[in-house]
Scaffold this motif. Sequence first.
Motif, PDB file in Angstrom:
ATOM      1  N   ALA A 146      -2.755  11.475  -3.282  1.00 14.30           N
ATOM      2  CA  ALA A 146      -2.270  10.120  -3.562  1.00 14.30           C
ATOM      3  C   ALA A 146      -3.050   9.087  -2.760  1.00 14.30           C
ATOM      4  CB  ALA A 146      -0.782  10.030  -3.247  1.00 14.30           C
ATOM      5  N   ALA A 169       0.846  -1.200   0.000  1.00 12.69           N
ATOM      6  CA  ALA A 169       0.000   0.000   0.000  1.00 12.69           C
ATOM      7  C   ALA A 169       0.880   1.248   0.000  1.00 12.69           C
ATOM      8  CB  ALA A 169      -0.938  -0.008   1.202  1.00 12.69           C
ATOM      9  N   TYR A 188       1.691   7.007  -6.573  1.00 11.69           N
ATOM     10  CA  TYR A 188       0.656   7.979  -6.932  1.00 11.69           C
ATOM     11  C   TYR A 188       1.098   9.391  -6.559  1.00 11.69           C
ATOM     12  CZ  TYR A 188      -2.516   4.053  -7.746  1.00 11.69           C
ATOM     13  OH  TYR A 188      -3.092   2.910  -8.223  1.00 11.69           O
ATOM     14  N   HIS A 204      -5.530   6.262  -4.404  1.00 12.95           N
ATOM     15  CA  HIS A 204      -5.332   4.853  -4.046  1.00 12.95           C
ATOM     16  C   HIS A 204      -6.630   4.248  -3.485  1.00 12.95           C
ATOM     17  CE1 HIS A 204      -3.231   1.253  -2.752  1.00 12.95           C
ATOM     18  NE2 HIS A 204      -3.594   1.476  -1.513  1.00 12.95           N
ATOM     19  N   ALA A 224       2.348   1.834  -3.434  1.00  9.98           N
ATOM     20  CA  ALA A 224       1.349   2.366  -4.358  1.00  9.98           C
ATOM     21  C   ALA A 224       1.088   3.850  -4.087  1.00  9.98           C
ATOM     22  CB  ALA A 224       0.057   1.563  -4.258  1.00  9.98           C
ATOM     23  N   VAL A 225       0.886   4.209  -2.832  1.00 10.37           N
ATOM     24  CA  VAL A 225       0.612   5.613  -2.491  1.00 10.37           C
ATOM     25  C   VAL A 225       1.811   6.491  -2.863  1.00 10.37           C
ATOM     26  CG1 VAL A 225       0.178   7.226  -0.588  1.00 10.37           C
ATOM     27  CG2 VAL A 225      -1.109   5.084  -0.727  1.00 10.37           C
TER      28      VAL A 225
END
Length: 143
Positions: free
Chosen positions: A102, A72, A79, A106, A75-76
Amino acid sequence: MTHAALENYGHCVLAKVLEILAGEDIFAGKIRKIAYLAAEDGAHESGCLFVKMRTAKNQMGEKTQILIAAMASMAVDAYANLLIEGRETGEWPGNIPVKLGAAYLHAQIGLALDQRARGEDPRAVLALALCVLGLPDAQSEIA
């Protein structure tokens, strides 16, 4: 076994997302590709393993919980880098703080994938998310 399945997901699906975000495409192209993955890509027809595991994180073992948190965070961060890039090129108005944007992006992609798993059309969620981020042009391509 759950941990191994999540690791495989990371190597296959998350790697694809990170590849798109780090690619040479312009900001709007990256947004379109990520939205397509969430809304229409056949690989997510029945939802997303990561989203499902994230929802049930407290039922997972410690190693799996740590992996979920790490994925996670990756991913953040990806972004956030996309939004910074968009702000620097003038393609994103930067109407909210990058970290918040972000995390919001997400979460909304996760919601869209969850909707797909339930057989619902996620395009409205993605369109609204892009509108909130100040990207109405990208929003109109999804809806």
